[in-house]
Every structure is written in structure tokens, then in C-alpha cells.
Design an enzyme around this catalytic site. Structure first.
Site, PDB file in Angstrom:
ATOM      1  N   GLU A   1       0.884  -1.181   0.000  1.00 35.45           N
ATOM      2  CA  GLU A   1       0.000   0.000   0.000  1.00 35.45           C
ATOM      3  C   GLU A   1       0.911   1.218   0.000  1.00 35.45           C
ATOM      4  O   GLU A   1       1.410   1.628   1.044  1.00 35.45           O
ATOM      5  CB  GLU A   1      -0.904  -0.022   1.239  1.00 35.45           C
TER       6      GLU A   1
ATOM      7  N   CYS B   1      -2.490   9.419   2.566  1.00 33.68           N
ATOM      8  CA  CYS B   1      -1.983   8.888   1.287  1.00 33.68           C
ATOM      9  C   CYS B   1      -2.893   9.220   0.121  1.00 33.68           C
ATOM     10  O   CYS B   1      -2.439   9.310  -1.007  1.00 33.68           O
ATOM     11  CB  CYS B   1      -1.767   7.393   1.385  1.00 33.68           C
TER      12      CYS B   1
HETATM   13  P1  NAD Z   1       8.485   4.798   4.831  1.00 34.17           P
HETATM   14  O1  NAD Z   1       8.318   3.802   3.747  1.00 34.17           O
HETATM   15  O2  NAD Z   1       9.586   5.779   4.745  1.00 34.17           O
HETATM   16  O3  NAD Z   1       8.597   4.085   6.242  1.00 34.17           O
HETATM   17  C1  NAD Z   1       7.734   3.035   6.648  1.00 34.17           C
HETATM   18  C2  NAD Z   1       8.449   2.078   7.576  1.00 34.17           C
HETATM   19  O4  NAD Z   1       9.345   1.294   6.829  1.00 34.17           O
HETATM   20  C3  NAD Z   1       9.284   2.769   8.641  1.00 34.17           C
HETATM   21  O5  NAD Z   1       8.487   2.917   9.784  1.00 34.17           O
HETATM   22  C4  NAD Z   1      10.449   1.831   8.836  1.00 34.17           C
HETATM   23  O6  NAD Z   1      10.210   0.961   9.911  1.00 34.17           O
HETATM   24  C5  NAD Z   1      10.524   1.061   7.561  1.00 34.17           C
HETATM   25  N1  NAD Z   1      11.682   1.453   6.759  1.00 34.17           N
HETATM   26  C6  NAD Z   1      12.061   2.697   6.390  1.00 34.17           C
HETATM   27  N2  NAD Z   1      13.186   2.654   5.650  1.00 34.17           N
HETATM   28  C7  NAD Z   1      13.524   1.358   5.553  1.00 34.17           C
HETATM   29  C8  NAD Z   1      14.590   0.660   4.913  1.00 34.17           C
HETATM   30  N3  NAD Z   1      15.527   1.304   4.220  1.00 34.17           N
HETATM   31  N4  NAD Z   1      14.623  -0.685   5.014  1.00 34.17           N
HETATM   32  C9  NAD Z   1      13.678  -1.344   5.696  1.00 34.17           C
HETATM   33  N5  NAD Z   1      12.656  -0.736   6.322  1.00 34.17           N
HETATM   34  C10 NAD Z   1      12.567   0.589   6.253  1.00 34.17           C
HETATM   35  O7  NAD Z   1       7.079   5.494   4.730  1.00 34.17           O
HETATM   36  P2  NAD Z   1       6.411   6.598   5.631  1.00 34.17           P
HETATM   37  O8  NAD Z   1       7.158   7.880   5.609  1.00 34.17           O
HETATM   38  O9  NAD Z   1       6.103   5.975   6.961  1.00 34.17           O
HETATM   39  O10 NAD Z   1       4.997   6.813   4.896  1.00 34.17           O
HETATM   40  C11 NAD Z   1       4.788   7.776   3.925  1.00 34.17           C
HETATM   41  C12 NAD Z   1       4.376   7.130   2.614  1.00 34.17           C
HETATM   42  O11 NAD Z   1       3.442   6.089   2.837  1.00 34.17           O
HETATM   43  C13 NAD Z   1       3.697   8.085   1.676  1.00 34.17           C
HETATM   44  O12 NAD Z   1       4.209   7.890   0.391  1.00 34.17           O
HETATM   45  C14 NAD Z   1       2.243   7.675   1.720  1.00 34.17           C
HETATM   46  O13 NAD Z   1       1.524   7.983   0.571  1.00 34.17           O
HETATM   47  C15 NAD Z   1       2.358   6.212   1.936  1.00 34.17           C
HETATM   48  N6  NAD Z   1       1.136   5.702   2.540  1.00 34.17           N
HETATM   49  C16 NAD Z   1       0.343   4.870   1.822  1.00 34.17           C
HETATM   50  C17 NAD Z   1      -0.848   4.424   2.361  1.00 34.17           C
HETATM   51  C18 NAD Z   1      -1.750   3.501   1.594  1.00 34.17           C
HETATM   52  O14 NAD Z   1      -2.683   2.985   2.205  1.00 34.17           O
HETATM   53  N7  NAD Z   1      -1.533   3.267   0.311  1.00 34.17           N
HETATM   54  C19 NAD Z   1      -1.215   4.815   3.631  1.00 34.17           C
HETATM   55  C20 NAD Z   1      -0.368   5.660   4.349  1.00 34.17           C
HETATM   56  C21 NAD Z   1       0.810   6.082   3.801  1.00 34.17           C
END
Ligand code: NAD
Length: 472
Positions: A226, A260
């Protein structure tokens, strides 16, 4: 003395790894010993989750307020009640969802059982996001429980108060072995992803989504991703402008734009741009007063890093027509409208994820469609038009995870609509029964007996082969 290269690695990472493999093994044992599979136990776990939400609503609200200064109304509406409704729906429908399907069968199998059995996958990993940190962590968990899986739950470290309360409460209400909660950030997630899971459900950015998918490949683990992206909004002159502006500004301002499916940017003519600016200015004043900073209804930006990123985008794209005030200490950014934004401006190059709404001028709907189709496929596409032909034109000539006409964000709440992205905005979908389906393997089953008549139907398949048998 061993050389540095031979020194055994006794870092924290190794400890984390050993710890994780132990936790996941316990979760697998719970699954294999039928602690999550029967209808009765699934319903029990769902009721327990409902109880958790009912008994701890105030503490959950406080955690959300601490992480994002989320108002009570948004916490209740978009997180707690949203989850409760999904659980109630699952409890009402689960027996029906779980029923083994009996598809039509060909004549040759008329005496056989031809069935599709609903199998849980096993151990599911759910990695939650910080923007709706309760909802986006527990909503996939509801689906995974309904489908009979055990679940390793990893809330986002960026919303620490909510992550902490999830880790405290889940073991009090659910089977500790089957539903462990793991806290941590990038390092922990990286290690966690080295383990074998039977399904991975990830919510977050496209960049990390690719990392998750690559890790899942090791064991060919199926994934739902997602993700995000820039969701465009096209508006023409045929609409009720007062209602449209309310619906658009609301979708941008909830959770301070950190949604999102928030409308990311507007495509319209210059004439419509002028109307939007005038009406949005009045509306924002009516909703949040002259100084929105003091309004209790506006959330804050999640972190200083994101605040600085948003400031950079705001100050280097188009020109500010409404808003623009900010306060770094308070992580506050006023709802802001940018006009005459160019497609090459920094704000048009990444998902905004904040309370800033850029307007890009287009000549007409065809221009807008070309603009949208020249970029990555969005999570949602919004069209504001009272002309049905115009609505259909966008529906047919563009590709997006979801499509919403004359409103923003509300399609998310229609539980029978699958929610998910396409292309760069993600793969797979969930919500309501779609969540159950996501976490369920539809196992094809053929069940025969030793009936002589049934066996005679098959006689042609055995050697010795002959032309006569071939034509039977
Ligand atoms: P992110 O992907 O930066 O981080 C999410 C999680 O992934 C972090 O909490 C961390 O634990 C892990 N992570 C981060 N970097 C990593 C790495 N290099 N290796 C392994 N794990 C890692 O995302 P974010 O900033 O939490 O969220 C923002 C994004 O999420 C936006 O693009 C938004 O649109 C999207 N989003 C989508 C939905 C949906 O339902 N489609 C909902 C909410 C947010």
C-alpha cells in the site's frame, strides 16, 4: 588472536536476528497448532480486538494526539471507529466468507467434489505507517485474523506513542505467541525482513515498498504494498463551486495533508484557479479562524525532517496565494495554496504529504489527462465535474488505484470497494471482504471416491494408448 576479519560478529544485530527468529517460530507454532484457524477462535480474537478499542479509546486518542496532535474527532472518525466498524463487519460476515466454494464442474467431474477451500497463509507480517498509525497498523491485522493467520505486528517508529500503546495492549487482549508486536525502525525492519513469512503486508513509501518486495522474493513470499504517490484532482466549471471547495480543502487538511489519498495537486483553467483561491481563503478562515495555528482541529507535521522538506517545497514552487505561515518549533504549517505552479517545480516532483495545495494551469480536460498519463500511476484520481461524459472520459482514459468523482477521501470508507494502488502506487488491495480475500489462499481441491462409474469416465487416460482412446 583472530584477525579482525575472523572476529565473530557479536553485534546487536545478531541478537535482534536470534530474537526475531524465536518470536516468529512461536507465532508459527501457534498457527500450526490451530490457535488461530477455527471460526470460533477467529471470532474470539476479533471480539478481543473490539474490546481493546472500546476499553482504551481515551488512551489511544491521547497517543494519537501526542504523535500528530490529532484532534479527538479525527482520532475517533478515522482511526478508532473506523477499525471498530471493520471488525463488526467481519464478525457479521465471517462465516459466509469462510464457506468453501463449489464452482460449476465439467461433466467428467460430475461425481467428484470440486471445491475451493479458504486457507490462511500462515504467519503474516504487517508493517504499519505513521500517518494513521492505529488504523493503518490494525486494519490489515483484522483481515489477517479473520482469514485465520497468526500476525507479527510492526507499528511505525515515527508515531512512537501509538506504537508503544499497541505493543502494551495487544498482548493483554490477544494470544501473545500468535500475535507478537515488534517495535523498531529501519534497522529492526531490515532484520525482520530477513525472516521467512507467509505473507507480507506493507504500508508506506514506494522506495521502501521496493525494498520490502525484494526481501520477500527470497522466499517467494506474496506481498501487498500500500504505497503513495501524487493523487491529482481535475476540476471544471460545471460544478457547485462552494460544495466542491469544502470537499477539496477538507481532503487536503485532515491530518495536515499527511494522508496517502489526499488530493496532492489541482489541475484546472486559470479562471477556475481564481475562484478556488477566493473561496478557499474564506472557507479556511471560517473553519480555522484568522490564525489557524490556534485551531485545535489542525494536526502537526510528524517530524522536523518532514517539516523542513515541506518548507523547501513551499518556498521554491509557484507563488503563495493563501496561507504560508509556519512555526518550526511547533511543527506547524498553515493550510497553503500555491498558484501558477509549473510541472517542473520541486513540489510537482514528489508526493507532498502536507497541507500545501499547488494549482497547475491546464487548458482543458484533454490537457489534464495527458498530464496525468505522463506521470506515475496515482493511488487515487479525483474528478470534479457535473458532466457525466467528462467523468467517464477520465474514468476510461486514465489508470489509478481508485477513482472518486466530486468528493475526496470518502471512497476510502466504502467497505465493499477494494482499496489499493496500481503501478508505483502499490499492488494488492484490502478493506472489508477484500482484506479477508487478501490474507486467504484459495486452495483448489478435487475430491474423488472409488465409484466404478466414475472410474469408467477415466478409462481412456490409462495406457496402452490408442487412437480410439484419443477420440473418446
Ligand atoms: P516509509 O516507507 O519511509 O517508512 C515506513 C516504515 O518502513 C518505517 O516505519 C520503517 O520501519 C521502515 N523502513 C524505512 N526505511 C527502511 C529501509 N531502508 N529498510 C527497511 N525498512 C525501512 O514510509 P512513511 O514515511 O512511513 O509513509 C509515507 C508514505 O506512505 C507516503 O508515500 C504515503 O503515501 C504512503 N502511505 C500509503 C498508504 C496507503 O494505504 N496506500 C497509507 C499511508 C501512507
Amino acid at each position: 588472536t583472530p584477525s579482525p576479519n575472523n572476529t565473530p560478529v557479536t553485534t546487536a544485530t545478531n541478537e535482534i536476528m536470534a530474537n526475531y527468529s524465536d518470536i516468529i517460530e512461536k507465532s508459527r507454532t501457534a498457527f500450526n497448532s490451530n490457535q488461530t484457524k477455527s471460526l470460533h477462535i477467529r471470532k474470539h480474537h476479533l471480539r478481543q480486538l473490539l474490546k481493546l478499542l472500546n476499553e482504551n479509546a481515551t488512551d489511544l486518542q491521547l497517543a494519537l494526539a501526542s504523535d500528530l496532535r490529532k484532534s479527538k474527532q479525527e482520532a475517533v472518525l478515522f482511526e478508532i471507529e473506523y477499525l471498530k466498524n471493520d471488525i463488526i463487519n467481519a464478525l457479521d460476515s465471517l462465516e459466509c466468507w469462510m464457506k468453501t466454494e463449489k464452482p460449476d464442474k465439467p461433466l467428467i467431474n460430475i461425481l467428484d467434489g470440486v471445491l475451493i477451500h479458504k486457507d490462511p497463509y500462515g504467519v503474516v507480517l504487517v508493517i504499519g505507517a505513521w500517518n494513521y498509525p492505529l488504523q493503518l497498523t490494525l486494519l490489515p491485522v483484522i483481515g489477517a485474523i479473520a482469514a485465520g493467520n497468526s500476525v507479527v505486528i510492526k507499528p511505525s517508529e515515527m508515531a512512537p506513542a501509538t506504537a508503544k500503546i499497541i505493543a502494551e495492549l495487544i498482548p493483554k487482549y490477544l494470544n501473545r505467541d500468535a500475535f507478537p508486536v515488534i517495535l523498531g525502525g529501519v534497522e529492526e525492519t531490515t532484520e525482520l525482513l530477513k525472516q521467512r513469512f507467509d505473507y507480507i503486508f506493507y504500508t508506506g513509501s514506494t522506495t521502501v515498498g521496493k525494498i520490502v518486495r525484494a526481501a520477500a522474493n527470497e522466499y517467494l513470499t506474496p506481498v501487498t504494498l500500500e504505497l503513495g504517490g501524487k493523487s491529482p484532482l481535475y476540476i471544471d466549471g460545471s460544478v457547485n463551486m462552494d460544495i466542491s471547495i469544502k470537499r477539496i480543502i477538507w481532503g487536503k487538511c485532515i491530518n495536515a495533508g499527511q494522508t496517502c489519498i489526499a488530493p496532492d495537486y489541482i489541475l484546472c483553467t486559470r479562471q477556475i484557479q481564481n475562484i478556488i483561491v477566493e473561496k478557499a481563503r474564506e472557507l479556511l478562515k471560517a473553519w480555522y479562524t484568522d490564525d489557524p495555528k490556534n485551531s485545535p482541529d489542525l494536526c502537526r507535521i510528524v517530524s522536523e525532517k518532514h517539516f523542513m522538506r515541506l518548507l523547501e517545497l513551499m518556498n521554491n514552487s509557484g507563488s503563495i496565494a493563501v496561507g504560508g505561515r509556519h512555526d518550526q518549533k511547533d511543527l506547524y504549517i498553515e493550510p497553503t495554496i500555491l498558484i501558477d505552479v509549473k510541472s517542473t517545480d520541486p513540489i510537482m516532483k514528489e508526493e507532498i504529504f502536507g497541507p500545501i495545495l499547488p494549482i497547475v494551469i491546464v487548458d482543458n480536460a484533454y490537457d489534464a489527462i495527458n498530464f496525468i498519463n505522463s506521470r506515475s500511476k496515482p493511488l487515487t484520481l479525483y474528478v470534479f465535474s457535473s458532466d457525466q461524459e467528462m467523468q467517464n472520459l477520465f474514468m476510461r482514459q486514465t489508470s489509478s488505484g481508485s477513482f472518486c468523482v466530486n468528493d475526496t477521501v470518502s471512497h476510502y470508507a466504502v467497505e465493499n470497494l477494494p482499496f489499493g494502488g496500481v503501478g508505483h502506487s502499490g499492488m494488492g488491495a484490502y478493506h472489508g471482504k477484500n482484506s479477508f480475500d487478501t490474507f486467504t489462499h484459495r486452495k483448489s481441491c478435487l475430491v474423488k471416491d472409488f465409484n466404478i462409474i466414475g472410474e469408467s469416465f477415466s478409462s481412456a487416460k490409462y495406457p496402452p494408448y490408442s487412437d480410439k482412446k484419443l477420440s473418446m
